[in-house]
Structure formats: C-alpha cells, structure tokens
Design an enzyme around this catalytic site. Structure first.
Site, PDB file in Angstrom:
ATOM      1  N   ASP A  15       0.865  -1.180   0.000  1.00 10.52           N
ATOM      2  CA  ASP A  15       0.000   0.000   0.000  1.00 10.52           C
ATOM      3  C   ASP A  15       0.906   1.234   0.000  1.00 10.52           C
ATOM      4  O   ASP A  15       1.674   1.442   0.942  1.00 10.52           O
ATOM      5  CB  ASP A  15      -0.874  -0.049   1.263  1.00 10.52           C
ATOM      6  CG  ASP A  15      -1.759   1.160   1.413  1.00 10.52           C
ATOM      7  OD1 ASP A  15      -1.642   2.127   0.623  1.00 10.52           O
ATOM      8  OD2 ASP A  15      -2.576   1.158   2.352  1.00 10.52           O
ATOM      9  N   ILE A  16       0.809   2.041  -1.033  1.00 11.49           N
ATOM     10  CA  ILE A  16       1.733   3.173  -1.183  1.00 11.49           C
ATOM     11  C   ILE A  16       1.625   4.164  -0.016  1.00 11.49           C
ATOM     12  O   ILE A  16       2.596   4.849   0.305  1.00 11.49           O
ATOM     13  CB  ILE A  16       1.500   3.883  -2.551  1.00 11.49           C
ATOM     14  CG1 ILE A  16       2.738   4.679  -2.972  1.00 11.49           C
ATOM     15  CG2 ILE A  16       0.245   4.747  -2.543  1.00 11.49           C
ATOM     16  CD1 ILE A  16       2.713   5.144  -4.409  1.00 11.49           C
ATOM     17  N   ASN A  29      -7.105  12.709 -10.324  1.00 12.56           N
ATOM     18  CA  ASN A  29      -7.894  13.153 -11.479  1.00 12.56           C
ATOM     19  C   ASN A  29      -7.719  14.666 -11.625  1.00 12.56           C
ATOM     20  O   ASN A  29      -7.117  15.310 -10.764  1.00 12.56           O
ATOM     21  CB  ASN A  29      -9.367  12.752 -11.345  1.00 12.56           C
ATOM     22  CG  ASN A  29      -9.989  13.310 -10.093  1.00 12.56           C
ATOM     23  OD1 ASN A  29      -9.903  14.506  -9.833  1.00 12.56           O
ATOM     24  ND2 ASN A  29     -10.612  12.461  -9.283  1.00 12.56           N
ATOM     25  N   VAL A  38      -6.186   4.666  -5.658  1.00  8.81           N
ATOM     26  CA  VAL A  38      -5.038   5.111  -4.870  1.00  8.81           C
ATOM     27  C   VAL A  38      -5.242   6.555  -4.385  1.00  8.81           C
ATOM     28  O   VAL A  38      -4.800   6.924  -3.288  1.00  8.81           O
ATOM     29  CB  VAL A  38      -3.730   4.933  -5.685  1.00  8.81           C
ATOM     30  CG1 VAL A  38      -3.624   5.900  -6.833  1.00  8.81           C
ATOM     31  CG2 VAL A  38      -2.526   5.009  -4.788  1.00  8.81           C
ATOM     32  N   ASP A  39      -5.934   7.357  -5.182  1.00  6.99           N
ATOM     33  CA  ASP A  39      -6.245   8.743  -4.813  1.00  6.99           C
ATOM     34  C   ASP A  39      -7.048   8.782  -3.502  1.00  6.99           C
ATOM     35  O   ASP A  39      -6.712   9.522  -2.561  1.00  6.99           O
ATOM     36  CB  ASP A  39      -7.057   9.361  -5.973  1.00  6.99           C
ATOM     37  CG  ASP A  39      -7.141  10.861  -5.928  1.00  6.99           C
ATOM     38  OD1 ASP A  39      -6.474  11.475  -5.088  1.00  6.99           O
ATOM     39  OD2 ASP A  39      -7.887  11.426  -6.749  1.00  6.99           O
ATOM     40  N   SER A 122      -2.789   5.216 -14.125  1.00  6.63           N
ATOM     41  CA  SER A 122      -3.779   4.904 -15.181  1.00  6.63           C
ATOM     42  C   SER A 122      -4.183   3.428 -15.267  1.00  6.63           C
ATOM     43  O   SER A 122      -5.006   3.079 -16.107  1.00  6.63           O
ATOM     44  CB  SER A 122      -3.304   5.360 -16.573  1.00  6.63           C
ATOM     45  OG  SER A 122      -3.382   6.768 -16.681  1.00  6.63           O
ATOM     46  N   GLY A 124      -5.815   1.604 -13.130  1.00  2.00           N
ATOM     47  CA  GLY A 124      -7.046   1.251 -12.422  1.00  2.00           C
ATOM     48  C   GLY A 124      -8.253   1.645 -13.237  1.00  2.00           C
ATOM     49  O   GLY A 124      -8.434   1.180 -14.367  1.00  2.00           O
ATOM     50  N   VAL A 125      -9.063   2.551 -12.716  1.00  2.00           N
ATOM     51  CA  VAL A 125     -10.298   2.933 -13.417  1.00  2.00           C
ATOM     52  C   VAL A 125     -10.027   3.611 -14.767  1.00  2.00           C
ATOM     53  O   VAL A 125     -10.888   3.609 -15.639  1.00  2.00           O
ATOM     54  CB  VAL A 125     -11.218   3.838 -12.560  1.00  2.00           C
ATOM     55  CG1 VAL A 125     -11.764   3.084 -11.371  1.00  2.00           C
ATOM     56  CG2 VAL A 125     -10.516   5.098 -12.127  1.00  2.00           C
ATOM     57  N   TYR A 126      -8.836   4.162 -14.953  1.00  6.06           N
ATOM     58  CA  TYR A 126      -8.532   4.801 -16.240  1.00  6.06           C
ATOM     59  C   TYR A 126      -8.241   3.789 -17.344  1.00  6.06           C
ATOM     60  O   TYR A 126      -8.105   4.170 -18.516  1.00  6.06           O
ATOM     61  CB  TYR A 126      -7.392   5.815 -16.097  1.00  6.06           C
ATOM     62  CG  TYR A 126      -7.840   7.151 -15.506  1.00  6.06           C
ATOM     63  CD1 TYR A 126      -9.135   7.334 -15.025  1.00  6.06           C
ATOM     64  CD2 TYR A 126      -6.974   8.235 -15.435  1.00  6.06           C
ATOM     65  CE1 TYR A 126      -9.546   8.547 -14.488  1.00  6.06           C
ATOM     66  CE2 TYR A 126      -7.382   9.465 -14.904  1.00  6.06           C
ATOM     67  CZ  TYR A 126      -8.672   9.605 -14.430  1.00  6.06           C
ATOM     68  OH  TYR A 126      -9.066  10.816 -13.907  1.00  6.06           O
TER      69      TYR A 126
HETATM   70  P1  ADP Z   1      -6.185   5.607 -12.328  1.00 10.68           P
HETATM   71  O1  ADP Z   1      -7.435   6.450 -12.212  1.00 10.68           O
HETATM   72  O2  ADP Z   1      -4.962   6.421 -12.720  1.00 10.68           O
HETATM   73  O3  ADP Z   1      -6.376   4.390 -13.162  1.00 10.68           O
HETATM   74  P2  ADP Z   1      -6.439   4.063  -9.839  1.00 10.68           P
HETATM   75  O4  ADP Z   1      -6.267   4.571  -8.462  1.00 10.68           O
HETATM   76  O5  ADP Z   1      -7.798   3.598 -10.236  1.00 10.68           O
HETATM   77  O6  ADP Z   1      -5.861   5.196 -10.811  1.00 10.68           O
HETATM   78  O7  ADP Z   1      -5.421   2.869 -10.068  1.00 10.68           O
HETATM   79  C1  ADP Z   1      -4.047   3.025 -10.268  1.00 10.68           C
HETATM   80  C2  ADP Z   1      -3.306   1.830  -9.676  1.00 10.68           C
HETATM   81  O8  ADP Z   1      -3.158   2.035  -8.278  1.00 10.68           O
HETATM   82  C3  ADP Z   1      -4.040   0.498  -9.849  1.00 10.68           C
HETATM   83  O9  ADP Z   1      -3.091  -0.495 -10.242  1.00 10.68           O
HETATM   84  C4  ADP Z   1      -4.552   0.218  -8.443  1.00 10.68           C
HETATM   85  O10 ADP Z   1      -4.638  -1.181  -8.184  1.00 10.68           O
HETATM   86  C5  ADP Z   1      -3.460   0.838  -7.601  1.00 10.68           C
HETATM   87  N1  ADP Z   1      -3.795   1.163  -6.215  1.00 10.68           N
HETATM   88  C6  ADP Z   1      -5.012   1.377  -5.656  1.00 10.68           C
HETATM   89  N2  ADP Z   1      -4.880   1.656  -4.341  1.00 10.68           N
HETATM   90  C7  ADP Z   1      -3.540   1.628  -4.076  1.00 10.68           C
HETATM   91  C8  ADP Z   1      -2.749   1.796  -2.906  1.00 10.68           C
HETATM   92  N3  ADP Z   1      -3.298   2.091  -1.707  1.00 10.68           N
HETATM   93  N4  ADP Z   1      -1.391   1.667  -3.003  1.00 10.68           N
HETATM   94  C9  ADP Z   1      -0.816   1.395  -4.193  1.00 10.68           C
HETATM   95  N5  ADP Z   1      -1.494   1.211  -5.333  1.00 10.68           N
HETATM   96  C10 ADP Z   1      -2.840   1.309  -5.274  1.00 10.68           C
END
Ligand code: ADP
Length: 179
Positions: A15-16, A29, A38-39, A122, A124-126
């Site tokens: 987890d970052i 975003n 992650v945001d 990008s 994840g949801v992107y």
């Molecule tokens: P985007 O909108 O840029 O696609 P997301 O947050 O939906 O961003 O996803 C980007 C990446 O971050 C995905 O691979 C997701 O699994 C990952 N992610 C989500 N939560 C965390 C976290 N707490 N720590 C690290 N990576 C995460």
C-alpha cells in the site's frame, strides 16, 4: 540493488500510503479533489488538510504534476499527477503517461526528494492496458534518471499481476530492478 547511476530501483507489492519515502506519487484526477483507488487511499491516510491544500491548486492537466505536503502520511510530499484515460491508444495516451513520470520526477528533484514511490498510474479505473503502462513506466523512469540524483525509486504494485509485469520488464530492461 543499485544501478550504474547509484539509484536503487525497487518493485514492491504494498500500500503506497504506508511507505516512508520522501514523496509518493498520486494517480489523481484533473480536479485534484480526491477520488477512488489510490487517490482515495492517499486522501484518507493524509487527512483533511491534504484536500484543503489541493483545493488551492486549481486542478491539474493530464500528464502534468503538482506537489503538496504529505500531512499525516509517512511521506513528506505527495506529487499529484493525472494519467490519461485509455481511449484505445490513438489519443496520445502513451506520451501523456510518459509525461506523468517525467514531470513527477522533475518536480521531485526541484524539492530535493531522494526517494520516490510511483503507483501504476492509469492502470485502475482509467483502464490503461497494464503491460503497456508498465513498459512506459519503467522505460521512462530509467531514461530520465541520469539527469537526477535520486537514491531510490519504487514502483508500487497493488496486485500480483502487476508485480509479475514489472518483473518481466525488469528482465528485458538494461538495468536490473529489485523485485
Ligand atoms: P487511475 O485512475 O490512474 O487508473 P487508480 O487509483 O484507479 O488510478 O489505479 C491506479 C493503480 O493504483 C491500480 O493499479 C490500483 O490497483 C493501484 N492502487 C489502488 N490503491 C492503491 C494503494 N493504496 N497503493 C498502491 N497502489 C494502489
């Protein structure tokens, strides 16, 4: 392991928000006012003061980056960058994604950051295809590093599939990555 530039490059399944590095990068975003993925995790862990500082930034364009304090995070700074939404690959997505990594590193260097962690922007949801995104992430960072003096760059994966992709890229890459 250190590369020839004396920068340690790691891949970590974690987890970052938990990482005690100088800066973590947020896949934000354009509004910079928080979201899911992650945001959402970064805003939840950093606390409400992060949102207050983000409100004053007036958003961020795709491919660009802005910096804030990390507040309650172990990281001192959060670098917010906006990845491209995947629209089939013919809308400048690759260049925009590479810009996210380049601009984040440039901003980090301005703030004397020595250790920085990137999520898979990008992916994840992107909806960016993970294999292509990982290739751009690794290649762009490796190409940019010679102009900076970072001690550590961490690619953070949130699932095993991404971890495996970073490992594969590491095998093809000129410089080894710890994974
Ligand atoms: P985007 O909108 O840029 O696609 P997301 O947050 O939906 O961003 O996803 C980007 C990446 O971050 C995905 O691979 C997701 O699994 C990952 N992610 C989500 N939560 C965390 C976290 N707490 N720590 C690290 N990576 C995460």
């Amino acid at each position: 392991m250190k590369n020839s530039l004396n920068t340690i490059i790691d891949v970590k399944l974690t987890d970052i928000t938990q990482l005690p590095v100088d800066a973590i990068v947020n896949a934000a975003n354009k509004s910079l006012l928080g979201g899911g993925g992650v945001d959402g995790a970064i805003h939840a862990a950093a606390g409400k003061q992060l949102l207050r500082e983000c409100r004053a930034l007036d958003g961020c364009e795709t491919g660009e980056a802005k910096i804030t304090s990390g507040y309650l995070l172990p990281a001192r700074y959060v670098i917010h960058t906006v990845g491209p939404v995947w629209r089939g690959g013919n809308h400048g997505e690759a260049e925009l994604l590479a810009s996210c990594y380049r601009n984040s590193l440039a901003l980090a260097a301005e703030y004397a950051v020595k250790s920085i962690a990137f999520p898979a922007i990008s992916c994840g949801v992107y909806g960016y295809p993970a294999g292509q995104a990982v290739r751009i992430a690794v290649d762009t960072v490796l190409a940019a590093l010679p102009q900076y003096q970072f001690e550590q760059v961490i690619f953070v994966c949130f699932n095993e599939t991404l971890l495996e992709l970073y490992r594969q890229r590491h095998c093809q890459s000129a410089r080894p990555i710890n994974a």
